[in-house]
Design an enzyme around this catalytic site. Structure first.
Site, mmCIF file in Angstrom:
data_model
loop_
_atom_site.group_PDB
_atom_site.id
_atom_site.type_symbol
_atom_site.label_atom_id
_atom_site.label_comp_id
_atom_site.label_asym_id
_atom_site.label_seq_id
_atom_site.Cartn_x
_atom_site.Cartn_y
_atom_site.Cartn_z
ATOM 1 N N GLY A 116 -28.061 -19.622 -30.145
ATOM 2 C CA GLY A 116 -29.285 -18.911 -29.815
ATOM 3 C C GLY A 116 -29.217 -17.424 -30.090
ATOM 4 N N HIS A 537 -3.641 -0.483 -6.916
ATOM 5 C CA HIS A 537 -3.647 0.953 -7.205
ATOM 6 C C HIS A 537 -2.619 1.243 -8.296
ATOM 7 C CE1 HIS A 537 -3.819 5.276 -6.564
ATOM 8 N NE2 HIS A 537 -2.479 5.268 -6.550
#
Length: 567
Positions: A116, A537
């Site tokens: 598509g 972190h």
């Protein structure tokens, strides 16, 4: 293209939780993981079978995979298929694969090419071009490179090889989508699908050779095409749509982009990185009208003002004439409110980025008394098609751009999966407020839920308070390590109960960061709960961590996680 993500604030009934949320499926713009695994075969997809929890059940594999390969048998001998999908884009593909998982005999009809708009003329090839523009910007930014201690010579590019990169990516993904459906036994029927009546349709070239089939349930997933307003003459060379632009047949020195939504903004990123000057033509009073106003202002300061971009706002392009006979492209502008003539622009090329229109002609909707609304197929919150009398059409559904609820590839896929859940006996309503959207500029923009004006309008009607929290990328270690501290994240929430109403991000990898907020909204998670989540972190995810921690929820707010509300 801002209209492509407009959402209704109406609140239907509460969503029942679904146990089949497909958590093991990987997605890119709504694509299943098989799109990136061309060698995926039934024998290599044990993770897709929720009934198989370990490799120790190897003795059952052959029987299960054989059933998948054969696409099963229809649950009723009265029909050729359990499910037929018209349109093999991302939405149809997602629905087809989920249907096979649920044991449905499935066929998909495609009159063009598998994949598509998204795969062939949209999000996939455009990301290839944007990958090039991102690298070009980095190489062209001498100050940025020197801050790392790097010395780089003049950056250049080969236009044809850039175009080939986009085309090759689309071809690869298209082939992989096709292979994934074939491997699982989905019948791919070539031709245009037309509904003849309840649970009956035909496919083919529209002649005497068309074949008639029946299906217990039918999904319309025909997608959309570029919207070209009246008065604009598209020649595919100097006046183009996004379909043409993705081929990158030439890079104009000066290009006007009509529309400053997602499509226009992304192409401005590509063209300016490759050396073009850009002029936006926007009908509304400001560019980027579909974004949260605060995010839009910051994005304009970073993505527009420093670049070779100017703009005309509050004007329509009433007439655009392609370049010919040695004359440039001519764009006649009129005032958007008074319709008085303003001026005429002369440019090398014009890109029409005014959004997309549903592709629903020729579907045979008149045979079941369905009337489209501005081309869109009317549906309810469960994607069930509504006829001209306001009644539901049994066993007929419409997903994706064709229904206009949310014109995004991954929204179409989610709607398709939701429909399959329903036809297999599990009531499911998709919460469109939890579906994220992203603009892949450099830096990126992403969002989920309501903008601040939408949230305040809703609060005024329903009688609750709205609060805002913000964090900056300049305080994030990973962003600073990349010398990419420009950006912010914004949280819109209810301080009385901690409900997340919307999250908007502008900055490095914003499109990837938004999903934590999206999933929180989808699961009904409140701020007082999500703020305890742990983030590695140093990572960009800490931008969201700090955002949620900075929100001030009243201590009396209940910690009960509420069911999400469908929209």
């Amino acid at each position: 293209m801002q209209s492509a993500i407009s959402i209704s604030l109406s609140s239907p009934s509460t969503i029942p939780r679904s146990s089949a949320a497909c958590p093991r499926s990987l997605r890119f713009c709504g694509l299943r993981k098989e799109a990136f695994c061309p060698d995926a075969s039934p024998g290599a997809t044990s993770l897709r079978l929720t009934t198989l929890n370990s490799r120790s059940q190897h003795s059952n594999l052959n029987a299960v995979f054989a059933a998948l390969k054969g696409n099963g048998a229809p649950s009723s001998n009265a029909f050729d298929y359990d499910l037929v999908i018209i349109g093999a884009g991302v939405g149809g593909h997602g629905a087809a694969l989920h249907a096979v998982e649920k044991g449905l005999k499935t066929a998909i009809i495609e009159g063009d090419v598998v994949g598509g708009t998204c795969v062939n003329r949209g999000c996939v090839p455009s990301k290839a071009l944007l990958a090039v523009s991102g690298r070009m910007r980095e190489l062209q930014n001498e100050q940025h490179m020197k801050s790392f201690g790097l010395q780089v010579g003049a950056a250049g590019y080969d236009r044809q090889k850039v175009a080939d990169h986009a085309n090759n990516l689309a071809s690869k993904i298209r082939g992989n989508l096709t292979n994934s459906m074939k491997a699982l036994g989905v019948d791919i029927l070539t031709g245009f699908g037309t509904i003849l009546g309840p649970q009956k349709l035909k496919f083919g070239k529209g002649d005497s050779g068309d074949k008639i089939i029946t299906a217990k349930d039918i999904i319309v997933a025909t997608g959309s095409v570029p919207l070209v307003p009246k008065g604009i003459e598209v020649d595919g060379k100097t006046v183009i749509t996004s379909d043409h632009a993705l081929k990158l047949e030439f890079v104009p020195q000066w290009i006007a982009i009509v529309g400053s939504g997602y499509i226009g903004l992304e192409f401005s990123d590509v063209y300016t990185a490759l050396g073009s000057e850009v002029t936006f033509v926007e009908a509304l009073d400001q560019i980027m009208p579909g974004f949260d106003p605060e995010i839009g202002k910051l994005a304009q300061r970073v993505l527009v003002n420093p670049r070779k971009i100017d703009s005309y706002t509050g004007v329509f392009a009433s007439k655009i004439t392609p370049a010919k006979d040695g004359k440039p492209v001519q764009i006649e502008l009129i005032d958007a409110k008074t319709k008085e003539p303003k001026e005429t622009l002369e440019v090398d090329a014009a890109l029409i980025a005014t959004g997309r229109a549903p592709f629903t002609k020729g579907l045979g909707l008149e045979n079941i008394n369905v009337q489209t609304q501005r081309g869109f197929v009317p549906v309810d919150e469960r994607m069930r098609v509504i006829d001209a009398n306001g009644k539901l059409v049994p066993h007929l559904y419409c997903i994706g751009d064709a229904n206009g609820k949310m014109m995004l590839a991954h929204a179409a896929s989610a709607q398709g999966i939701s429909v399959v859940e329903q036809v297999t006996g599990n009531d499911h309503v998709l919460n469109h407020l939890s579906i994220p959207a992203a603009c892949f500029t450099h830096p990126e923009i992403s969002m989920v839920g309501l903008t601040e004006p939408q949230a305040r309008e809703k609060a005024e009607k329903e009688g609750f308070e709205v609060s805002i929290a913000k964090t900056s990328f300049k305080a994030n270690t990973k962003a600073l390590a990349e010398n990419e501290g420009e950006g912010m994240a914004k949280l819109i929430y209810r301080p009385d109960n901690g409900e997340i109403l919307g999250v908007h991000i502008f900055g490095l990898h914003a499109a990837d960061l938004i999903h934590e907020a999206s999933n929180a909204i989808a699961m009904g998670t409140r701020i007082q709960d999500i703020k305890f989540a742990v983030h590695a972190h140093p990572t960009l995810s800490e931008v969201l961590d700090e955002l949620f921690k900075s929100a001030k929820v009243k201590l009396s707010a209940s910690k009960t996680v509420a069911e999400p509300v469908p929209v």
